[in-house]
Design an enzyme around this catalytic site. Structure first.
Site, short mmCIF file in Angstrom:
data_model
loop_
_atom_site.label_atom_id
_atom_site.label_comp_id
_atom_site.label_asym_id
_atom_site.label_seq_id
_atom_site.Cartn_x
_atom_site.Cartn_y
_atom_site.Cartn_z
N ILE A 1 52.43 -42.89 -79.55
CA ILE A 1 51.21 -42.51 -80.26
C ILE A 1 50.66 -43.68 -81.05
O ILE A 1 49.46 -43.98 -81.02
CB ILE A 1 51.47 -41.30 -81.18
CG1 ILE A 1 51.90 -40.08 -80.36
CG2 ILE A 1 50.23 -40.95 -82.00
CD1 ILE A 1 52.42 -38.92 -81.20
N GLY B 1 46.04 -24.58 -72.78
CA GLY B 1 46.04 -26.02 -72.54
C GLY B 1 46.81 -26.75 -73.62
O GLY B 1 47.36 -27.83 -73.39
N GLY B 2 46.85 -26.17 -74.83
CA GLY B 2 47.68 -26.69 -75.90
C GLY B 2 47.36 -28.11 -76.33
O GLY B 2 46.25 -28.62 -76.15
N THR B 3 48.36 -28.75 -76.92
CA THR B 3 48.20 -30.09 -77.48
C THR B 3 47.71 -31.09 -76.45
O THR B 3 46.79 -31.86 -76.69
CB THR B 3 49.54 -30.58 -78.08
OG1 THR B 3 49.85 -29.75 -79.21
CG2 THR B 3 49.44 -32.02 -78.53
N LYS C 1 43.81 -22.34 -77.98
CA LYS C 1 43.18 -22.47 -76.67
C LYS C 1 44.24 -22.79 -75.63
O LYS C 1 45.12 -23.63 -75.88
CB LYS C 1 42.12 -23.58 -76.67
CG LYS C 1 40.91 -23.31 -77.53
CD LYS C 1 39.97 -24.50 -77.48
CE LYS C 1 38.71 -24.26 -78.30
NZ LYS C 1 37.82 -25.45 -78.32
N GLY D 1 55.55 -47.28 -84.28
CA GLY D 1 55.21 -48.12 -83.13
C GLY D 1 55.65 -47.54 -81.81
O GLY D 1 55.88 -48.27 -80.85
N LYS E 1 43.53 -40.53 -73.98
CA LYS E 1 43.25 -41.41 -72.83
C LYS E 1 41.75 -41.62 -72.65
O LYS E 1 41.31 -42.68 -72.18
CB LYS E 1 43.87 -40.82 -71.56
CG LYS E 1 45.36 -41.11 -71.39
CD LYS E 1 46.10 -40.89 -72.66
CE LYS E 1 47.58 -40.91 -72.61
NZ LYS E 1 48.16 -40.53 -73.92
N ARG F 1 56.40 -36.06 -83.31
CA ARG F 1 55.97 -34.67 -83.40
C ARG F 1 57.20 -33.78 -83.57
O ARG F 1 58.25 -34.04 -83.01
CB ARG F 1 55.19 -34.25 -82.16
CG ARG F 1 53.91 -35.07 -81.95
CD ARG F 1 53.16 -34.63 -80.70
NE ARG F 1 52.68 -33.27 -80.82
CZ ARG F 1 51.53 -32.92 -81.38
NH1 ARG F 1 50.73 -33.84 -81.91
NH2 ARG F 1 51.16 -31.66 -81.44
N HIS G 1 47.72 -54.83 -49.06
CA HIS G 1 47.31 -56.07 -49.72
C HIS G 1 45.79 -56.17 -49.72
O HIS G 1 45.16 -55.90 -48.70
CB HIS G 1 47.90 -57.28 -48.97
CG HIS G 1 47.44 -58.60 -49.50
ND1 HIS G 1 47.96 -59.16 -50.63
CD2 HIS G 1 46.47 -59.45 -49.05
CE1 HIS G 1 47.35 -60.32 -50.85
NE2 HIS G 1 46.44 -60.52 -49.90
#
Length: 462
Positions: free
Chosen positions: A183, A43-45, A41, A180, A55, A267, A439
């Site tokens: 990802i 848009g990929g990964t 598709k 760590g 997210k 990756r 502010h």
């Protein structure tokens, strides 16, 4: 689409992820006749298995945490648990909307989109669906897939990758996360918010090891406070199934057990079996080698995105794809300053940075030529309202420009835009101090940090 040798495109792109589709859209906008080939598709990964879905999970986790903690803000709410199918419905809805929009963009720019698994067949052609697509130039943008370690097989059952984690049908009771980096800490953060018992195994001495050491230490402190466990400085040895889950053994003999193991060790490039080496493209460990203009050693072939050994970030892919399209269209191309690329880890709290670390600055300029300043978010009104803690750290060449901005705290990713301008425009602290920041905002903290670095602190101690 009738096209064997009869039509020659200006640009044939193999791979429709961030780098590939950005090159297609910009190239078409500049009048190039573009063919875009994608096996899955567009848009990929990033869109389907990376940036966007992770997210979305992190935001769902944030809502869960807010429900649990609502009474401290005077709001009575109850947290009844995570509805995993509903979380996936929300996540998939976000992806679907963006995917449809991207498909519309591709069509509106009159990019010749071909769905199928392509293979480089010559320096100026790609074979797909039994056809040979000819181009004056070929762009390789086949992206990356989750990596593992020697002897560690990702089976999709109890030992999983980030791809599997994004479609998991449950919240694991317990999880070990191997790695760590970005990802690993993002999944640790999301799963902890969902209620899982999480342990991170990182062979290097800090979480988020590519960040400034101060940022890593602040993240570790925050994770301890959240109850996210981690073991640092010892490398993985082996993993094996137990009666009810999986056991991980480290090089020092220490053992950890959990329901599942998420392998988050980075990756690797998708390049095997695609004809690159046969056509003489220079490679190293599966990566395609390029110069600062994304040109390979073959004059008619360029490469971008996770396939090349630059930062594995969607926005880097966008920039590299645009650079190639503009170069081929005859515009003046400007090489990318990769230190000037904003980097955000979207865990809770967020880690954001642009520029170089204090250690790197001392290595380049000398320890006596580097000034570092830390501004605690405790002095920032909006951060107090949001009940987040953290710091903004500035790294400056003495009497010169700010060369690093390193931020830890909720929503710090939203502040990295101005930080990017500060670094890339080689701003002096006094110049940023002259700007008036609204502010109360968290953005104001960036201004206050520069006020302090310029020698005129307001809401911070001398």
């Amino acid at each position: 689409m009738a096209n064997d040798a009869s039509t020659v495109f200006d640009l044939v792109i193999l791979g429709g992820g961030s780098g590939g589709y950005a090159a297609a859209l910009r190239g078409a906008q500049l009048g190039l006749d573009v063919a875009l080939i994608e096996k899955d598709k567009v848009g990929g990964t990033c869109l389907h298995r990376g940036c966007i879905p992770t997210k979305a999970l992190l935001h769902a986790g944030e809502i869960a945490d807010q429900a649990r903690e609502s009474e401290q803000f005077g709001v009575k709410a109850t947290f009844e648990g995570i509805d995993v199918p509903a979380v996936h419905k929300y996540k998939d809805g976000v992806i679907s909307g963006l995917y449809k929009g991207l498909q519309g963009l591709i069509a509106s720019r009159k990019v010749h989109y071909i769905e199928g698994e392509g293979r480089l067949s010559s320096p100026t052609s790609v074979d797909v669906n039994g056809q040979r697509i000819q181009g004056r130039h070929v762009l390789l943008a086949t992206g990356s897939v989750p990596k593992s370690l020697p002897g560690l097989e990702i089976d999709g059952n109890r030992i999983i990758s980030s791809d599997h984690a994004l479609v998991l049908d449950r919240v694991p009771q317990s999880a070990i996360i191997l790695g760590g980096g970005v990802i690993g800490v993002e999944f640790a953060s999301a799963w902890k918010s969902f209620g899982a018992d999480v342990t991170i195994i990182e062979g290097l001495k800090h979480l988020a090891p590519l960040e400034d050491e101060n940022s890593s230490k602040l993240l570790e402190r925050a994770f301890r406070k959240r109850g996210i466990k981690f073991n640092l400085g010892t490398f993985f040895s082996k993993a094996e199934y137990t009666e009810s889950g999986v056991k991980v053994t480290l090089a020092d003999g220490k053992e950890f057990e959990a329901e599942l193991l998420l392998v988050a060790v980075g990756r690797g490039p998708v390049s095997a079996g695609l004809g690159y080496e046969e056509q003489g493209v220079a490679m190293d460990r599966g990566y395609v080698l390029v110069d600062e203009y994304m040109r390979t050693n073959v004059p008619t072939i360029s490469a971008v995105g996770d396939l090349v050994p630059t930062l594995q970030l969607a926005h880097v892919g966008f920039a590299e794809g645009i650079l190639v399209a503009e170069r081929l269209a005859g515009l003046k191309a400007v090489p990318i300053d990769y230190d000037g690329v904003p980097r955000v880890t979207y865990c809770h709290p967020e880690v954001a940075s642009v520029g170089i670390t204090e250690a790197k600055a001392k290595e380049i300029y000398g320890a006596d030529k580097v000034v570092a300043l830390k501004y605690n978010l405790a002095g920032n009104g909006k951060s107090k309202i949001l009940n987040t803690s953290g710091e903004i750290k500035l790294v400056q060449v003495k009497d010169g420009a700010v060369v690093g901005v390193h931020m830890v705290g909720d929503r710090m990713g939203e502040q990295v835009g101005e930080a990017q301008l500060i670094y890339n425009w080689e701003a002096l602290p006094a110049e940023v101090a002259q700007l008036i920041h609204a502010h109360p905002t968290q953005n104001e903290a960036l201004g206050e940090a520069h006020l302090a670095l310029a020698g005129k602190p307001l809401h911070s101690h001398d």
